[in-house]
Design a protein around this motif. Structure first.
Motif, PDB file in Angstrom:
ATOM      1  N   UNK A 582     -16.154 -13.012 -10.337  1.00 39.16           N
ATOM      2  CA  UNK A 582     -14.919 -12.098 -10.568  1.00 39.16           C
ATOM      3  C   UNK A 582     -15.052 -10.875  -9.613  1.00 39.16           C
ATOM      4  N   UNK A 583     -16.309 -10.044  -9.323  1.00 37.67           N
ATOM      5  CA  UNK A 583     -16.230  -9.292  -8.398  1.00 37.67           C
ATOM      6  C   UNK A 583     -16.133  -9.643  -6.986  1.00 37.67           C
ATOM      7  N   UNK A 584     -16.596 -10.813  -6.588  1.00 38.41           N
ATOM      8  CA  UNK A 584     -16.240 -11.541  -5.438  1.00 38.41           C
ATOM      9  C   UNK A 584     -14.617 -11.420  -5.012  1.00 38.41           C
ATOM     10  N   UNK A 585     -13.999 -12.081  -6.065  1.00 40.21           N
ATOM     11  CA  UNK A 585     -12.682 -11.867  -6.027  1.00 40.21           C
ATOM     12  C   UNK A 585     -12.008 -10.544  -5.883  1.00 40.21           C
ATOM     13  N   UNK A 586     -12.329  -9.741  -6.452  1.00 39.80           N
ATOM     14  CA  UNK A 586     -11.915  -8.315  -6.406  1.00 39.80           C
ATOM     15  C   UNK A 586     -12.144  -7.930  -4.853  1.00 39.80           C
ATOM     16  N   UNK A 587     -13.268  -7.977  -4.385  1.00 45.33           N
ATOM     17  CA  UNK A 587     -13.486  -7.550  -3.220  1.00 45.33           C
ATOM     18  C   UNK A 587     -12.658  -8.451  -2.076  1.00 45.33           C
ATOM     19  N   UNK A 588     -12.408  -9.665  -2.408  1.00 46.61           N
ATOM     20  CA  UNK A 588     -11.437 -10.448  -1.595  1.00 46.61           C
ATOM     21  C   UNK A 588      -9.956 -10.187  -1.701  1.00 46.61           C
ATOM     22  N   UNK A 589      -9.795  -9.410  -2.902  1.00 42.41           N
ATOM     23  CA  UNK A 589      -8.388  -9.519  -3.561  1.00 42.41           C
ATOM     24  C   UNK A 589      -7.360  -8.741  -2.349  1.00 42.41           C
ATOM     25  N   UNK A 590      -7.954  -7.624  -1.559  1.00 37.56           N
ATOM     26  CA  UNK A 590      -7.374  -7.035  -0.636  1.00 37.56           C
ATOM     27  C   UNK A 590      -7.922  -7.526   0.646  1.00 37.56           C
ATOM     28  N   UNK A 591      -6.969  -7.488   1.742  1.00 35.50           N
ATOM     29  CA  UNK A 591      -7.571  -7.835   3.030  1.00 35.50           C
ATOM     30  C   UNK A 591      -8.598  -6.931   3.627  1.00 35.50           C
ATOM     31  N   UNK A 592      -9.318  -7.297   4.566  1.00 32.69           N
ATOM     32  CA  UNK A 592     -10.586  -6.226   4.946  1.00 32.69           C
ATOM     33  C   UNK A 592     -10.009  -5.398   6.113  1.00 32.69           C
ATOM     34  N   UNK A 593      -8.824  -5.686   6.486  1.00 35.54           N
ATOM     35  CA  UNK A 593      -8.038  -4.695   7.788  1.00 35.54           C
ATOM     36  C   UNK A 593      -7.486  -3.606   7.225  1.00 35.54           C
ATOM     37  N   UNK A 594      -6.782  -2.831   8.102  1.00 32.37           N
ATOM     38  CA  UNK A 594      -5.977  -1.969   7.678  1.00 32.37           C
ATOM     39  C   UNK A 594      -4.778  -1.739   8.536  1.00 32.37           C
ATOM     40  N   UNK A 595      -3.611  -0.972   7.860  1.00 29.25           N
ATOM     41  CA  UNK A 595      -2.473  -0.836   8.632  1.00 29.25           C
ATOM     42  C   UNK A 595      -1.936   0.518   8.140  1.00 29.25           C
ATOM     43  N   UNK A 596      -1.093   1.139   9.033  1.00 26.91           N
ATOM     44  CA  UNK A 596      -0.390   2.427   8.667  1.00 26.91           C
ATOM     45  C   UNK A 596       0.979   2.053   7.984  1.00 26.91           C
ATOM     46  N   UNK A 597       1.149   2.953   7.014  1.00 25.07           N
ATOM     47  CA  UNK A 597       2.696   2.980   6.398  1.00 25.07           C
ATOM     48  C   UNK A 597       3.178   4.265   6.260  1.00 25.07           C
ATOM     49  N   UNK A 598       4.390   4.679   6.344  1.00 21.93           N
ATOM     50  CA  UNK A 598       4.657   5.790   6.458  1.00 21.93           C
ATOM     51  C   UNK A 598       5.291   6.282   5.200  1.00 21.93           C
ATOM     52  N   UNK A 599       5.197   7.409   4.728  1.00 23.44           N
ATOM     53  CA  UNK A 599       6.140   7.925   3.455  1.00 23.44           C
ATOM     54  C   UNK A 599       6.301   9.251   3.383  1.00 23.44           C
ATOM     55  N   UNK A 600       6.892   9.874   2.371  1.00 25.81           N
ATOM     56  CA  UNK A 600       7.368  11.359   2.100  1.00 25.81           C
ATOM     57  C   UNK A 600       6.711  11.924   1.013  1.00 25.81           C
ATOM     58  N   UNK A 601       6.216  13.105   1.115  1.00 24.27           N
ATOM     59  CA  UNK A 601       5.611  13.832   0.092  1.00 24.27           C
ATOM     60  C   UNK A 601       6.067  15.380   0.006  1.00 24.27           C
ATOM     61  N   UNK A 602       5.866  16.024  -1.112  1.00 22.65           N
ATOM     62  CA  UNK A 602       6.566  17.468  -1.127  1.00 22.65           C
ATOM     63  C   UNK A 602       5.357  18.186  -0.494  1.00 22.65           C
ATOM     64  N   UNK A 603       5.814  19.027   0.345  1.00 21.69           N
ATOM     65  CA  UNK A 603       4.783  19.979   1.056  1.00 21.69           C
ATOM     66  C   UNK A 603       5.081  21.601   0.742  1.00 21.69           C
ATOM     67  N   UNK A 604       4.185  22.237   0.333  1.00 20.06           N
ATOM     68  CA  UNK A 604       4.640  23.678   0.016  1.00 20.06           C
ATOM     69  C   UNK A 604       4.803  24.396   1.300  1.00 20.06           C
TER      70      UNK A 604
END
Length: 643
Positions: A582-604
């Motif tokens: 189960x723990x091994x499947x959780x570790x592999x549940x998300x790929x090991x690489x990364x990518x950027x995703x843009x979004x919007x947030x409220x900034x004071x």
């Protein structure tokens, strides 16, 4: 007839007998010869009778009754005995005792085969040997003593204990000693036992097993010190109830359970001999015991004196020492509640799981996953003495198939045997050393920041710089874990149990996966810091790192990625339906690489003085509530009791 033939002495004379035996017989009359012949026949018959009786006597001596065959086949068969310590949850006999039985069995069998070879007569029919029962048959016919049993809470555990007491009373008189943990966290469980106490003994009295005269009970409570509350064993329910209800909470946070067990043996040993009774110890607790250095001496003493130990306790956290107990307490007239740490494990001699965080939100909280077993210390005490560890509380929301988990039962052999394993197998030693390292420093491993404010490049760079600082320390730490585990790779194929193989592969796979994630994370931050990306959609002002298949790193990291995937995939394929898979499947549940995703947030926005102009304004009442919440949190942390 020729002259030669006429003069031949063979033809011309009677045979001559020159004395001796034959001369004696020649001169003997007919009745004498008859007497000699009959005496010879009688001697022959006597000889035949003597041989048959001798053979029967030896055969009877080496005969084993069916009951003895069944008992010896179960108790001292080599294959079954090996499973008691590390693979099976039967644990009918203590592993150290089983080892001694194995040695005796080999010698006995060799001697028996030698005798049978020398005296067996082909005219005597060889008895047919009884077939050895298969595992399913043994599970149906053998009482599962020495196991961890999911009893269904405290009430379920009490019901099972009633059955154990009743079974003992059917055999002989019984002396039961209750040992109650004085920890504040045990108050609810002690009260539950007290409510059931009168019913326990009334129920036993209705079973027509002579409980009124054959059952006596003593009461002990323990924390930092041991208190004998009912020294004279009695069947008086009023006295027993008074003793149970008199237990006071011990604020020290210490549970000297093995000191209490030894005190019980000392105080009640003489009375037990006087009664000629069976003795049962029933421990009610939620931790492993702080005086676990006394475990081996306590186990030997209980086993030597034939005292069975039972425990009503909590499950250990999977592969870890620390667990958590939900607790309510009062401080200065205020009520608080929360999950407080407690020494509840590990389920093995030493922790064999790495305390590493998961980087994804979906995996948070797995550091509290239950092992499904009690702590090694108390489970071993129960296993070696023929008792049972009853799980009164198991925080595991996931349930594992007991048929599968039987192959992963912790090894309840003595500490010296465990140390011997570590000294002869580098993979076992590496796993325990790596787990120990995370036990010391695991809390310092950060979960990386995954989002960054990017309305301004300078703000983005400052946040990236701050995120990179702990990452460098973390990568060095995980790299050291990798070095420790790699020392044991040469002996990985020599691991002798499914539990060891699953634990080692999961540890190596997770460490390598964390290094791959860290490399890719740092590379993505460095690239963004040096050359900030532009948003494709107007109004967006935040970058989020999310898992991706592409591993943005060099050849070395790609090799680590391949190796991590191989280890974790092997855990999933070879150990399906287990916590490791189960723990091994959780570790592999998300790929090991990364990518950027843009979004919007409220900034004071800040005013010209640097103050936050868009900061929400609270009414005086709301502001007081906010300050009160902060004060309560600080007081809660400061007033947490020791469990």
């Amino acid at each position: 007839m020729s002259a030669i033939e006429a003069n031949s002495p063979l033809q011309a004379e009677e045979p001559v007998v020159d004395g001796g035996v034959w001369g004696f017989l020649y001169d003997m009359p007919a009745w004498g010869i008859s007497l000699v012949v009959h005496v010879g026949i009688l001697l022959a018959l006597m000889s035949i009778t003597y041989v048959i009786e001798t053979q029967r006597e030896l055969e009877i001596t080496s005969t084993i009754t069916p009951e003895e065959v069944r008992q010896e086949e179960y108790v001292i068969d080599t294959e079954v005995t090996e499973e008691i310590g590390s693979k099976s949850d039967l644990n009918i006999t203590g592993p150290s005792m089983a080892a001694a039985q194995n040695a005796g069995y080999d010698n006995h069998r060799e001697e028996q085969e030698r005798i049978e070879e020398n005296i067996m007569d082909v005219r005597v029919q060889t008895p047919v040997s009884l077939p050895t029962p298969n595992e399913a048959e043994m599970m149906e016919s053998i009482d599962l003593t020495g196991t961890t049993e999911h009893a269904g809470g405290t009430d379920g555990a009490i019901d099972r204990i009633v059955q154990e007491i009743a079974a003992s009373l059917r055999q002989r008189k019984t002396l039961v000693v209750w040992l109650l943990d004085e920890s504040a966290s045990m108050q609810d469980r002690r009260e539950a036992v007290a409510k059931r106490f009168r019913g326990i003994y009334q129920q036993l009295g209705q079973l027509d097993i002579g409980a009124d005269v054959a059952l006596r009970t003593g009461i002990i409570s323990y924390g930092k010190d041991v208190h004998v509350l009912q020294k004279e064993p009695t069947g008086d329910l009023d006295l027993l109830m008074k003793a149970v209800e008199s237990v006071q909470n011990d604020p020290s946070g210490l549970e000297n359970v093995f000191t209490a067990v030894n005190e019980a043996l000392r105080v009640y040993g003489r009375e037990r001999k006087k009664m000629n009774a069976e003795m049962m110890l029933i421990l009610v607790t939620d931790e492993r015991g702080d005086d676990y250095h006394l475990l081996e001496d306590t186990v030997r003493r209980c086993a030597r004196e034939g005292v069975k130990s039972y425990c009503v306790g909590n499950a250990s956290v999977f592969g870890r020492e620390k667990g958590f107990v939900h607790f309510k307490w009062e401080a200065d007239g205020e009520q608080f509640e929360g999950d407080l740490p407690a020494d509840m494990g590990p389920e093995t001699v030493a922790a064999e799981g790495l305390q590493l965080p998961f980087w994804t939100a979906s995996a948070r909280g797995l550091e509290r996953m239950s092992s499904g077993y009690g702590p090694y210390t108390l489970s071993r005490l129960c296993a070696e003495t023929g008792g049972v560890f009853f799980l009164a509380e198991d925080g595991n929301r996931r349930k594992w198939d007991p048929t599968i988990m039987r192959q992963y039962t912790p090894d309840y052999r003595p500490l010296k045997d465990y140390q011997q394993q570590l000294s002869t197998n580098a993979a076992k030693a590496a796993l325990v050393n790596a787990a120990k390292q995370t036990l010391l420093d695991g809390d310092d491993i950060p979960v990386p920041r995954l989002w960054f404010q990017a309305n301004d490049d300078n703000i983005l760079r400052r946040q990236i710089t701050e995120a990179q600082k702990p990452l460098a320390t973390m990568d060095y730490y995980v790299k050291e874990l990798q070095k420790i585990l790699e020392v044991g790779e040469k002996d990985r194929d020599k691991l002798d149990s499914d539990r060891w193989r699953a634990s080692y592969d999961l540890a190596m796979g997770r460490v390598l996966a964390m290094r791959v994630r860290a490399f890719g994370y740092n590379a993505m931050l460095a690239e963004m810091k040096s050359n900030p990306k532009s948003f494709e959609q107007a109004g967006n002002n935040r970058w989020i790192l999310q898992p991706a298949e592409d591993v943005n790193a060099g050849a070395t990291v790609r090799r680590l990625h391949k190796k991590a995937t191989e280890y974790l995939t092997r855990v999933i394929s070879e150990h399906p339906g287990t916590p490791w898979a189960f723990l091994a499947s959780v570790e592999l549940g998300d790929p090991l690489g990364w990518e950027w995703k843009e979004s919007k947030m409220q900034i004071a926005a800040n005013d010209m003085n640097g103050n936050n102009a868009n900061r929400p304004q609270f009414s005086p009442e709301e502001e007081r509530e906010r300050q009160d919440r902060r004060r309560r949190e600080e007081k809660k942390r400061a007033s947490q009791p020791k469990l």
